[in-house]
Design a protein around this motif. Structure first.
Motif, PDB file in Angstrom:
ATOM      1  N   LEU A  16     -10.226   4.252   6.613  1.00  0.00           N
ATOM      2  CA  LEU A  16      -9.255   3.401   6.929  1.00  0.00           C
ATOM      3  C   LEU A  16      -8.592   2.827   7.707  1.00  0.00           C
ATOM      4  O   LEU A  16      -8.755   2.659   9.083  1.00  0.00           O
ATOM      5  CB  LEU A  16      -9.472   2.876   5.331  1.00  0.00           C
ATOM      6  N   ILE A  67       0.919  -1.455  -0.104  1.00  0.00           N
ATOM      7  CA  ILE A  67       0.003  -0.116   0.149  1.00  0.00           C
ATOM      8  C   ILE A  67       1.187   1.217  -0.239  1.00  0.00           C
ATOM      9  O   ILE A  67       0.037   2.177  -0.031  1.00  0.00           O
ATOM     10  CB  ILE A  67      -1.092   0.094   1.047  1.00  0.00           C
ATOM     11  N   LEU A 110     -11.884   1.843   1.502  1.00  0.00           N
ATOM     12  CA  LEU A 110     -11.280   3.060   1.941  1.00  0.00           C
ATOM     13  C   LEU A 110     -11.553   3.511   2.901  1.00  0.00           C
ATOM     14  O   LEU A 110     -11.468   4.958   3.951  1.00  0.00           O
ATOM     15  CB  LEU A 110     -10.676   4.168   0.564  1.00  0.00           C
ATOM     16  N   GLU A 142      -7.167   8.167   0.399  1.00  0.00           N
ATOM     17  CA  GLU A 142      -7.995   8.401   1.702  1.00  0.00           C
ATOM     18  C   GLU A 142      -8.530   7.529   2.310  1.00  0.00           C
ATOM     19  O   GLU A 142      -8.743   8.384   3.555  1.00  0.00           O
ATOM     20  CB  GLU A 142      -9.731   8.296   0.159  1.00  0.00           C
ATOM     21  N   ALA A 143      -8.091   7.257   2.426  1.00  0.00           N
ATOM     22  CA  ALA A 143      -8.081   6.036   3.441  1.00  0.00           C
ATOM     23  C   ALA A 143      -6.702   6.289   4.596  1.00  0.00           C
ATOM     24  O   ALA A 143      -6.999   5.977   6.045  1.00  0.00           O
ATOM     25  CB  ALA A 143      -7.030   4.469   3.777  1.00  0.00           C
ATOM     26  N   LEU A 144      -6.432   7.671   4.486  1.00  0.00           N
ATOM     27  CA  LEU A 144      -6.027   7.877   5.733  1.00  0.00           C
ATOM     28  C   LEU A 144      -5.901   9.678   6.184  1.00  0.00           C
ATOM     29  O   LEU A 144      -5.567  10.277   6.870  1.00  0.00           O
ATOM     30  CB  LEU A 144      -4.359   9.296   4.679  1.00  0.00           C
ATOM     31  N   GLU A 176      -3.196   6.280  -4.659  1.00  0.00           N
ATOM     32  CA  GLU A 176      -5.275   4.932  -4.420  1.00  0.00           C
ATOM     33  C   GLU A 176      -5.248   4.680  -3.294  1.00  0.00           C
ATOM     34  O   GLU A 176      -6.992   4.515  -3.191  1.00  0.00           O
ATOM     35  CB  GLU A 176      -4.865   3.892  -5.422  1.00  0.00           C
ATOM     36  N   TYR A 177      -4.360   4.692  -2.545  1.00  0.00           N
ATOM     37  CA  TYR A 177      -4.854   4.762  -1.021  1.00  0.00           C
ATOM     38  C   TYR A 177      -4.795   5.583   0.093  1.00  0.00           C
ATOM     39  O   TYR A 177      -5.090   5.752   0.718  1.00  0.00           O
ATOM     40  CB  TYR A 177      -4.507   3.223  -0.194  1.00  0.00           C
TER      41      TYR A 177
END
Lengths: 131, 131
Positions: free
Chosen positions: B78, A6, B65, A40-42, A37-38
């Motif tokens: 997430l 990730i 996410l 947003e998950a932060l 791409e990840y």
């Protein structure tokens, strides 16, 4: 069971030799670049002072069931040590989050070698992670 | 990056529904059966009162996410939650070691569902795992 990176570690620790056996005992900074791409998950991660970083120890040697732990002289079972030579070389490190800039986290205490693939980030929650 | 199971969880939690969102808040016992080929790696584990269990959340839903954390009402990123719907569904749980009998560990606080594959066991070391 397949893993995907990730993100990636950028660390001053380029080689196993000379790197701290535990990041906690180092004051160096590392960064973790989370792939776009990840990103947003932060969201919301900046509200946590500490994180648990799960990474892949891609340069660990072959698994060994009995090892001499750091600073000891006698072998014992691998699962009673934090040695990297594990059947699944999953690194686990509780770090201090220094700052977040977009998809880049600056942290302290991370013992991952430079360019290690990052597998997961979880918020550190003392109520469940500690006694 | 491929994983192999080193053992299997036997737990009273057969289904996601009704299972604790964090094992820490449960008094149930689970067992971890380490496959015989890795039993030697358990040597010395009985000297630790607490372990970190890394397992594969094989029944987690697809990665998301942004999620609503347990007990909250608004979505957030997430990686600022402990939700299981992760790009790599790696479960992490600090447990109390109740007893070891050969290749079988009896533990408390484990939130893994029954039959979850176990990936790694590390000794819990407060000096590096906690503040």
């Amino acid at each position: 069971m397949k893993l995907k990176a990730i993100g990636l570690v950028n660390s001053p620790f380029k080689l196993k030799k000379g790197s701290p056996h535990q990041g906690r005992f180092s004051n160096e900074f590392s960064t973790i670049t989370i792939y776009k791409e990840y990103e947003e998950a932060l969201e919301g991660i900046e509200n946590f002072s500490n994180l648990i970083i799960i990474y892949w120890m891609d340069r660990a040697g072959p698994a060994s069931l009995r090892v001499v732990p750091h600073g000891k002289t006698e072998k014992r079972g691998l699962f009673s040590t934090r040695a990297p030579v594990r059947p699944n070389p999953i690194g686990l490190c509780m770090v201090k989050l220094v700052k977040r800039e977009d998809n880049i986290l600056t942290v302290k205490w991370l013992d991952a070698l430079d360019q290690s693939p990052v597998l997961d980030i979880k918020p550190f929650v003392p109520d469940i992670d500690c006694l």
